[in-house]
Write a protein that holds these residues in place. Structure first.
Motif, PDB file in Angstrom:
ATOM      1  N   UNK A  66       0.668  -1.297  -0.084  1.00  0.00           N
ATOM      2  CA  UNK A  66       0.210  -0.100  -0.082  1.00  0.00           C
ATOM      3  C   UNK A  66       0.942   1.231  -0.235  1.00  0.00           C
ATOM      4  N   UNK A  67       1.947   1.178   0.744  1.00  0.00           N
ATOM      5  CA  UNK A  67       2.785   2.457   0.781  1.00  0.00           C
ATOM      6  C   UNK A  67       3.395   2.891  -0.557  1.00  0.00           C
ATOM      7  N   UNK A  68       3.920   1.630  -1.007  1.00  0.00           N
ATOM      8  CA  UNK A  68       4.683   1.811  -2.343  1.00  0.00           C
ATOM      9  C   UNK A  68       3.695   2.334  -3.420  1.00  0.00           C
ATOM     10  N   UNK A  69       2.383   1.689  -3.488  1.00  0.00           N
ATOM     11  CA  UNK A  69       1.519   2.184  -4.285  1.00  0.00           C
ATOM     12  C   UNK A  69       1.117   3.568  -4.289  1.00  0.00           C
ATOM     13  N   UNK A  75       3.592   9.889  -7.336  1.00  0.00           N
ATOM     14  CA  UNK A  75       4.734  10.501  -8.509  1.00  0.00           C
ATOM     15  C   UNK A  75       4.304  10.238  -9.949  1.00  0.00           C
ATOM     16  N   UNK A  76       3.523   9.334 -10.270  1.00  0.00           N
ATOM     17  CA  UNK A  76       3.036   9.277 -11.454  1.00  0.00           C
ATOM     18  C   UNK A  76       2.031  10.557 -11.863  1.00  0.00           C
ATOM     19  N   UNK A  77       1.227  11.019 -10.896  1.00  0.00           N
ATOM     20  CA  UNK A  77       0.330  12.098 -11.317  1.00  0.00           C
ATOM     21  C   UNK A  77       1.243  13.381 -11.337  1.00  0.00           C
ATOM     22  N   UNK A 107       9.964  -9.464   0.504  1.00  0.00           N
ATOM     23  CA  UNK A 107       8.714  -9.011   0.099  1.00  0.00           C
ATOM     24  C   UNK A 107       8.537  -8.894  -1.370  1.00  0.00           C
ATOM     25  N   UNK A 108       7.984  -9.583  -2.186  1.00  0.00           N
ATOM     26  CA  UNK A 108       7.727  -9.219  -3.647  1.00  0.00           C
ATOM     27  C   UNK A 108       6.586  -8.603  -4.144  1.00  0.00           C
ATOM     28  N   UNK A 109       6.978  -7.250  -4.528  1.00  0.00           N
ATOM     29  CA  UNK A 109       5.702  -6.441  -4.999  1.00  0.00           C
ATOM     30  C   UNK A 109       5.933  -6.865  -6.397  1.00  0.00           C
ATOM     31  N   UNK A 110       4.494  -6.991  -6.833  1.00  0.00           N
ATOM     32  CA  UNK A 110       4.231  -7.282  -8.373  1.00  0.00           C
ATOM     33  C   UNK A 110       3.050  -6.521  -8.656  1.00  0.00           C
ATOM     34  N   UNK A 111       3.335  -5.233  -8.724  1.00  0.00           N
ATOM     35  CA  UNK A 111       2.347  -4.376  -9.392  1.00  0.00           C
ATOM     36  C   UNK A 111       1.966  -4.162 -10.811  1.00  0.00           C
ATOM     37  N   UNK A 112       0.828  -4.418 -11.156  1.00  0.00           N
ATOM     38  CA  UNK A 112       0.484  -4.147 -12.583  1.00  0.00           C
ATOM     39  C   UNK A 112      -0.408  -2.973 -12.730  1.00  0.00           C
ATOM     40  N   UNK A 129       8.862   3.516 -10.234  1.00  0.00           N
ATOM     41  CA  UNK A 129       8.805   2.425  -9.008  1.00  0.00           C
ATOM     42  C   UNK A 129      10.193   2.555  -8.208  1.00  0.00           C
ATOM     43  N   UNK A 130      11.227   2.935  -8.779  1.00  0.00           N
ATOM     44  CA  UNK A 130      12.311   2.979  -7.834  1.00  0.00           C
ATOM     45  C   UNK A 130      12.274   4.355  -6.956  1.00  0.00           C
ATOM     46  N   UNK A 131      11.618   5.369  -7.388  1.00  0.00           N
ATOM     47  CA  UNK A 131      11.469   6.458  -6.494  1.00  0.00           C
ATOM     48  C   UNK A 131      10.361   6.151  -5.562  1.00  0.00           C
ATOM     49  N   UNK A 132       9.351   5.347  -5.696  1.00  0.00           N
ATOM     50  CA  UNK A 132       8.189   5.150  -4.995  1.00  0.00           C
ATOM     51  C   UNK A 132       8.847   4.307  -3.758  1.00  0.00           C
ATOM     52  N   UNK A 133       9.847   3.441  -4.241  1.00  0.00           N
ATOM     53  CA  UNK A 133      10.361   2.405  -3.276  1.00  0.00           C
ATOM     54  C   UNK A 133      11.265   3.090  -2.302  1.00  0.00           C
ATOM     55  N   UNK A 134      12.133   4.301  -2.988  1.00  0.00           N
ATOM     56  CA  UNK A 134      13.117   4.880  -2.098  1.00  0.00           C
ATOM     57  C   UNK A 134      12.309   6.028  -1.019  1.00  0.00           C
ATOM     58  N   UNK A 135      10.860   6.414  -1.419  1.00  0.00           N
ATOM     59  CA  UNK A 135      10.110   7.196  -0.556  1.00  0.00           C
ATOM     60  C   UNK A 135       9.220   6.457   0.211  1.00  0.00           C
ATOM     61  N   UNK A 136       9.031   5.227   0.069  1.00  0.00           N
ATOM     62  CA  UNK A 136       7.862   4.378   0.883  1.00  0.00           C
ATOM     63  C   UNK A 136       8.703   4.517   2.418  1.00  0.00           C
ATOM     64  N   UNK A 137       7.797   4.918   3.501  1.00  0.00           N
ATOM     65  CA  UNK A 137       8.313   5.291   4.796  1.00  0.00           C
ATOM     66  C   UNK A 137       8.175   3.569   5.385  1.00  0.00           C
ATOM     67  N   UNK A 138       7.428   2.693   4.963  1.00  0.00           N
ATOM     68  CA  UNK A 138       7.460   1.553   5.454  1.00  0.00           C
ATOM     69  C   UNK A 138       8.621   0.666   5.159  1.00  0.00           C
ATOM     70  N   UNK A 139       8.855   0.791   3.958  1.00  0.00           N
ATOM     71  CA  UNK A 139      10.032  -0.008   3.307  1.00  0.00           C
ATOM     72  C   UNK A 139      11.235   0.609   3.774  1.00  0.00           C
ATOM     73  N   UNK A 140      11.423   1.655   4.060  1.00  0.00           N
ATOM     74  CA  UNK A 140      12.497   2.602   4.702  1.00  0.00           C
ATOM     75  C   UNK A 140      12.724   2.187   6.343  1.00  0.00           C
ATOM     76  N   UNK A 141      11.772   1.579   6.766  1.00  0.00           N
ATOM     77  CA  UNK A 141      11.482   1.121   8.339  1.00  0.00           C
ATOM     78  C   UNK A 141      12.070  -0.447   8.562  1.00  0.00           C
ATOM     79  N   UNK A 142      12.042  -1.287   7.609  1.00  0.00           N
ATOM     80  CA  UNK A 142      12.503  -2.686   7.691  1.00  0.00           C
ATOM     81  C   UNK A 142      13.587  -3.138   7.230  1.00  0.00           C
TER      82      UNK A 142
END
Length: 153
Positions: A66-69, A75-77, A107-112, A129-142
């Motif tokens: 959800x955080x990545x999405x 970012x897409x907008x 965790x494998x994220x497979x967004x379509x 997607x790279x920027x979304x991953x870099x900004x995701x608070x949850x990903x940065x926490x684990x």
């Protein structure tokens, strides 16, 4: 700095024995949403009653997805793309980590993602997607590895 709260509540319903006590509980959030919770099916003895609900491992995977999405959509907008649909079939892998403890190690994220209007190039799509991953608070926490395998729908 901000705080984010969730209330987890369990109440005994019957005998409190390891083989039979209910793993059913409630997770409540500040905005009034209540989600039934339980243990993962593999963690519930066959002698204990099973109830539907979100288990903590599913919640962890869902939080990362959800955080990545949410970051990807933002970012897409901002980049001028119109996202029509975003669906992720995320999977968390439970295994022993480097310390020998059982953890969700990957965790494998497979967004379509489906777009209307101008379609991003492969490079633009990967960058979002790279920027979304870099900004995701949850990903940065684990500590878990997070693997991205996005596709344009």
């Amino acid at each position: 700095m901000s705080e984010h709260r969730a209330r987890v509540q369990w109440t005994r319903n019957g005998e409190f024995a390891c083989a039979t006590y209910s793993r059913s509980h409630e997770i409540a959030f500040e905005d009034g949403i209540r989600v039934p919770g339980t243990a993962a099916p593999g963690n519930i003895p066959k002698t204990a009653a099973r109830t539907p609900g979100m288990d903590p491992e599913q919640a962890f995977v869902a939080a990362l997805s959800s955080c990545h999405m949410l970051w990807f959509l933002h970012l897409a907008c901002n980049a001028g793309f119109v996202v029509e649909r975003y669906r992720d079939e995320a999977v968390g892998i439970m295994a022993k980590n480097a310390e020998g403890r059982v953890a969700i190690t990957k965790v494998a994220l497979k967004p379509s993602v489906a777009f209307s209007g101008r379609q991003p190039t492969c490079a633009e799509f990967e960058k979002l997607h790279h920027e979304a991953h870099e900004k995701c608070f949850i990903a940065n926490s684990v500590k878990s590895e997070i693997a991205l395998a996005p596709s344009i729908a």
